[in-house]
Write an enzyme that holds these catalytic residues in place. Sequence first.
Site, PDB file in Angstrom:
ATOM      1  N   LYS A 124       1.316 -68.895 -81.674  1.00  0.00           N
ATOM      2  CA  LYS A 124       0.546 -70.054 -81.236  1.00  0.00           C
ATOM      3  C   LYS A 124       1.423 -71.091 -80.539  1.00  0.00           C
ATOM      4  O   LYS A 124       0.973 -71.758 -79.589  1.00  0.00           O
ATOM      5  CB  LYS A 124      -0.195 -70.675 -82.418  1.00  0.00           C
ATOM      6  CG  LYS A 124      -1.240 -69.747 -83.049  1.00  0.00           C
ATOM      7  CD  LYS A 124      -2.244 -69.223 -82.019  1.00  0.00           C
ATOM      8  CE  LYS A 124      -3.342 -68.396 -82.657  1.00  0.00           C
ATOM      9  NZ  LYS A 124      -4.355 -67.921 -81.688  1.00  0.00           N
ATOM     10  N   TYR A 139       1.955 -65.691 -86.794  1.00  0.00           N
ATOM     11  CA  TYR A 139       0.853 -66.476 -86.224  1.00  0.00           C
ATOM     12  C   TYR A 139       1.382 -67.753 -85.588  1.00  0.00           C
ATOM     13  O   TYR A 139       1.044 -68.087 -84.439  1.00  0.00           O
ATOM     14  CB  TYR A 139      -0.142 -66.804 -87.332  1.00  0.00           C
ATOM     15  CG  TYR A 139      -1.329 -67.625 -86.922  1.00  0.00           C
ATOM     16  CD1 TYR A 139      -2.469 -67.028 -86.371  1.00  0.00           C
ATOM     17  CD2 TYR A 139      -1.356 -69.005 -87.116  1.00  0.00           C
ATOM     18  CE1 TYR A 139      -3.579 -67.779 -86.022  1.00  0.00           C
ATOM     19  CE2 TYR A 139      -2.459 -69.761 -86.772  1.00  0.00           C
ATOM     20  CZ  TYR A 139      -3.570 -69.142 -86.230  1.00  0.00           C
ATOM     21  OH  TYR A 139      -4.667 -69.898 -85.879  1.00  0.00           O
ATOM     22  N   SER A 183      -3.753 -73.139 -81.788  1.00  0.00           N
ATOM     23  CA  SER A 183      -4.050 -73.585 -83.146  1.00  0.00           C
ATOM     24  C   SER A 183      -3.248 -74.851 -83.378  1.00  0.00           C
ATOM     25  O   SER A 183      -2.291 -75.132 -82.642  1.00  0.00           O
ATOM     26  CB  SER A 183      -3.635 -72.500 -84.148  1.00  0.00           C
ATOM     27  OG  SER A 183      -3.561 -73.006 -85.459  1.00  0.00           O
TER      28      SER A 183
END
Length: 281
Positions: free
Chosen positions: A165, A161, A147
């Site tokens: 990532k 998250y 991402s």
Amino acid sequence: MPAMPDLRDAVVVVTGAASGIGFALADAFLGVGARVVMADIEAPALALAEQRLGAPRADRVHAMVTDVADLGAVERLAAATLERFGQVDVVCNNAGISTFTTIDHLTISDWEWVLGVDLWGVIHGVHAFLPIMLEQGTPSRIVNTASVAGLMSGIAFLAPYAVAKVGVVSLSETLRAEMAAAGAPVGVSVVCPGFTDTNVLDCDRNRPAQFGVESRTDGGEAWRTMARAGMDGPTGKQPAELAAMVVDAVRTDRFWVLSHDDVLPIIEQRFAEILAEVPYR
């Protein structure tokens, strides 16, 4: 690293394939003549996705319910791929989820759930499929979906998250370096999308009961609203656009797959801050 310009009859494994970028990847690879194994934890959605893509080409599509946080499940996915198609040429470690709250409201279960899918899911995919690719000795590729969070790093309300990532980017860069040093025919790409119209904002629909319920703050909910607006706005991307970029990266041996330029100032600011602290002589 090897380019793979001709993907006809290549075998491509895609996790998170029931919707969003994963579904678009499966569709895009089928569109260039590949055979596709679709994996997802959401059984009803996966069955529908398989029906949509496989109805006219059932001999080229295989679906398997898979929890990428479970190494055994990913190893079974690898074995099933070989049993069905006899080889594996491209693996897209794409499944992803997130929480939306601040670190002080996160539980250990929140961390375990997100890291289990977003980071360990990629690790499991590499662990299960890389030995197969190396033994085959033919041009192949591992594509890891990270991402822009993997480049920006610190993002409020997205701690697990973002941590995952950043890890996916590092894993991908390390794997690329090691494959190059070994002269192995295994290429690597890392996908770093910005706002893309997927179901990630509603991923708690697949949250296992043992991880409990997220304690979401008002700020986290506001972030979700902002993200939805970004997905629907003029710079938001459709999953098919990302998938086309990935197919091109596999064909032309490109490592970085970046979808948005509007995050460039944020990335530049981050690295400028780092460089400003380097003790130059």
